[in-house]
Design a protein around this motif. Structure first.
Motif, PDB file in Angstrom:
ATOM      1  N   MET A   1       0.842  -1.175   0.000  1.00  0.00           N
ATOM      2  CA  MET A   1       0.000   0.000   0.000  1.00  0.00           C
ATOM      3  C   MET A   1       0.888   1.238   0.000  1.00  0.00           C
ATOM      4  N   ASP A   2       0.745   2.063  -1.002  1.00  0.00           N
ATOM      5  CA  ASP A   2       1.582   3.245  -1.112  1.00  0.00           C
ATOM      6  C   ASP A   2       0.977   4.442  -0.400  1.00  0.00           C
ATOM      7  N   GLU A   3      -0.248   4.753  -0.722  1.00  0.00           N
ATOM      8  CA  GLU A   3      -0.880   5.951  -0.193  1.00  0.00           C
ATOM      9  C   GLU A   3      -2.268   5.606   0.324  1.00  0.00           C
ATOM     10  N   VAL A   4      -2.622   6.155   1.479  1.00  0.00           N
ATOM     11  CA  VAL A   4      -3.950   5.978   2.046  1.00  0.00           C
ATOM     12  C   VAL A   4      -4.785   7.178   1.629  1.00  0.00           C
ATOM     13  N   VAL A   5      -5.889   6.917   0.927  1.00  0.00           N
ATOM     14  CA  VAL A   5      -6.769   8.000   0.490  1.00  0.00           C
ATOM     15  C   VAL A   5      -8.208   7.666   0.852  1.00  0.00           C
ATOM     16  N   ASN A   6      -8.967   8.693   1.139  1.00  0.00           N
ATOM     17  CA  ASN A   6     -10.369   8.536   1.490  1.00  0.00           C
ATOM     18  C   ASN A   6     -11.135   7.917   0.325  1.00  0.00           C
ATOM     19  N   GLY A   7     -11.897   6.878   0.618  1.00  0.00           N
ATOM     20  CA  GLY A   7     -12.698   6.219  -0.401  1.00  0.00           C
ATOM     21  C   GLY A   7     -11.998   5.068  -1.108  1.00  0.00           C
ATOM     22  N   MET A   8     -10.756   4.779  -0.741  1.00  0.00           N
ATOM     23  CA  MET A   8     -10.048   3.668  -1.383  1.00  0.00           C
ATOM     24  C   MET A   8     -10.680   2.346  -0.963  1.00  0.00           C
ATOM     25  N   ALA A   9     -10.454   1.304  -1.739  1.00  0.00           N
ATOM     26  CA  ALA A   9     -10.986  -0.014  -1.422  1.00  0.00           C
ATOM     27  C   ALA A   9     -10.406  -0.488  -0.090  1.00  0.00           C
ATOM     28  N   ALA A  10     -11.287  -0.871   0.824  1.00  0.00           N
ATOM     29  CA  ALA A  10     -10.864  -1.284   2.161  1.00  0.00           C
ATOM     30  C   ALA A  10      -9.917  -2.482   2.118  1.00  0.00           C
ATOM     31  N   ASN A  11     -10.072  -3.342   1.123  1.00  0.00           N
ATOM     32  CA  ASN A  11      -9.209  -4.524   1.049  1.00  0.00           C
ATOM     33  C   ASN A  11      -7.778  -4.173   0.629  1.00  0.00           C
ATOM     34  N   ARG A  12      -7.536  -2.927   0.263  1.00  0.00           N
ATOM     35  CA  ARG A  12      -6.172  -2.494  -0.069  1.00  0.00           C
ATOM     36  C   ARG A  12      -5.404  -2.008   1.159  1.00  0.00           C
ATOM     37  N   LEU A  13      -6.100  -1.895   2.282  1.00  0.00           N
ATOM     38  CA  LEU A  13      -5.473  -1.424   3.510  1.00  0.00           C
ATOM     39  C   LEU A  13      -4.913  -2.592   4.311  1.00  0.00           C
TER      40      LEU A  13
ATOM     41  N   GLY B   1      -1.406   6.430  11.431  1.00  0.00           N
ATOM     42  CA  GLY B   1      -1.983   7.139  12.563  1.00  0.00           C
ATOM     43  C   GLY B   1      -3.439   7.499  12.342  1.00  0.00           C
ATOM     44  N   GLU B   2      -3.908   7.324  11.128  1.00  0.00           N
ATOM     45  CA  GLU B   2      -5.299   7.625  10.814  1.00  0.00           C
ATOM     46  C   GLU B   2      -6.187   6.440  11.202  1.00  0.00           C
ATOM     47  N   ILE B   3      -7.491   6.673  11.171  1.00  0.00           N
ATOM     48  CA  ILE B   3      -8.474   5.641  11.488  1.00  0.00           C
ATOM     49  C   ILE B   3      -9.339   5.426  10.253  1.00  0.00           C
ATOM     50  N   ALA B   4      -9.516   4.161   9.885  1.00  0.00           N
ATOM     51  CA  ALA B   4     -10.347   3.820   8.730  1.00  0.00           C
ATOM     52  C   ALA B   4     -11.669   3.243   9.218  1.00  0.00           C
ATOM     53  N   MET B   5     -12.726   3.483   8.469  1.00  0.00           N
ATOM     54  CA  MET B   5     -14.043   2.919   8.756  1.00  0.00           C
ATOM     55  C   MET B   5     -14.574   2.272   7.478  1.00  0.00           C
ATOM     56  N   ARG B   6     -15.304   1.158   7.646  1.00  0.00           N
ATOM     57  CA  ARG B   6     -15.924   0.500   6.502  1.00  0.00           C
ATOM     58  C   ARG B   6     -17.232  -0.132   6.942  1.00  0.00           C
ATOM     59  N   ASN B   7     -18.048  -0.480   5.959  1.00  0.00           N
ATOM     60  CA  ASN B   7     -19.311  -1.183   6.184  1.00  0.00           C
ATOM     61  C   ASN B   7     -19.018  -2.680   6.155  1.00  0.00           C
ATOM     62  N   SER B   8     -19.390  -3.399   7.206  1.00  0.00           N
ATOM     63  CA  SER B   8     -19.076  -4.832   7.267  1.00  0.00           C
ATOM     64  C   SER B   8     -19.779  -5.638   6.182  1.00  0.00           C
ATOM     65  N   ARG B   9     -20.886  -5.131   5.653  1.00  0.00           N
ATOM     66  CA  ARG B   9     -21.582  -5.840   4.570  1.00  0.00           C
ATOM     67  C   ARG B   9     -20.825  -5.753   3.263  1.00  0.00           C
ATOM     68  N   HIS B  10     -19.920  -4.789   3.168  1.00  0.00           N
ATOM     69  CA  HIS B  10     -19.137  -4.574   1.950  1.00  0.00           C
ATOM     70  C   HIS B  10     -17.657  -4.424   2.322  1.00  0.00           C
ATOM     71  N   PRO B  11     -17.031  -5.498   2.811  1.00  0.00           N
ATOM     72  CA  PRO B  11     -15.659  -5.387   3.306  1.00  0.00           C
ATOM     73  C   PRO B  11     -14.627  -4.983   2.250  1.00  0.00           C
TER      74      PRO B  11
ATOM     75  N   GLY C   1     -15.473  -2.781  -0.081  1.00  0.00           N
ATOM     76  CA  GLY C   1     -15.949  -1.487  -0.553  1.00  0.00           C
ATOM     77  C   GLY C   1     -15.063  -0.352  -0.060  1.00  0.00           C
ATOM     78  N   PRO C   2     -15.544   0.867  -0.181  1.00  0.00           N
ATOM     79  CA  PRO C   2     -14.711   2.016   0.170  1.00  0.00           C
ATOM     80  C   PRO C   2     -14.489   2.136   1.677  1.00  0.00           C
ATOM     81  N   ALA C   3     -13.318   2.609   2.033  1.00  0.00           N
ATOM     82  CA  ALA C   3     -12.986   2.923   3.416  1.00  0.00           C
ATOM     83  C   ALA C   3     -12.952   4.437   3.562  1.00  0.00           C
ATOM     84  N   LEU C   4     -13.530   4.915   4.630  1.00  0.00           N
ATOM     85  CA  LEU C   4     -13.447   6.332   4.943  1.00  0.00           C
ATOM     86  C   LEU C   4     -12.298   6.509   5.918  1.00  0.00           C
ATOM     87  N   ILE C   5     -11.444   7.473   5.660  1.00  0.00           N
ATOM     88  CA  ILE C   5     -10.231   7.682   6.434  1.00  0.00           C
ATOM     89  C   ILE C   5     -10.358   8.985   7.225  1.00  0.00           C
ATOM     90  N   TYR C   6     -10.108   8.899   8.548  1.00  0.00           N
ATOM     91  CA  TYR C   6     -10.235  10.056   9.432  1.00  0.00           C
ATOM     92  C   TYR C   6      -8.973  10.237  10.257  1.00  0.00           C
TER      93      TYR C   6
END
Length: 77
Positions: free
Chosen positions: A1-13, A38-48, A50-55
């Motif tokens: 994983m090179d860069e963490v971006v908001n909305g990236m596929a959660a399975n890439r993290l 150091g960031e926190i990622a969130m995802r929907n468990s029904r779509h593991p 799918g996109p991850a939101l990064i905060y």
């Protein structure tokens, strides 16, 4: 994983996902993971995959404080 971006596929993290023990068994869960950045990622468990939101930690802390204070109770009332 090179860069963490908001909305990236959660399975890439590279992450260890966790959900609340209050989650229901039907898979309607929000999962969170602490990232190496150091960031926190969130995802929907029904779509593991799918996109991850990064905060940032500050954003999550502000949100949790609002939840604890009841600011979002209207969403489930």
């Amino acid at each position: 994983m090179d860069e963490v971006v908001n909305g990236m596929a959660a399975n890439r993290l590279t992450a260890s996902w966790r959900k609340s023990r209050y989650s229901n068994p039907n898979g309607n869960c929000v999962e969170v993971a602490a990232l190496r950045t150091g960031e926190i990622a969130m995802r929907n468990s029904r779509h593991p995959d799918g996109p991850a939101l990064i905060y940032t930690p500050a954003e999550i802390a502000a949100f949790i404080a609002g939840v604890k204070d009841g600011e979002f109770d209207y969403l489930i009332a």
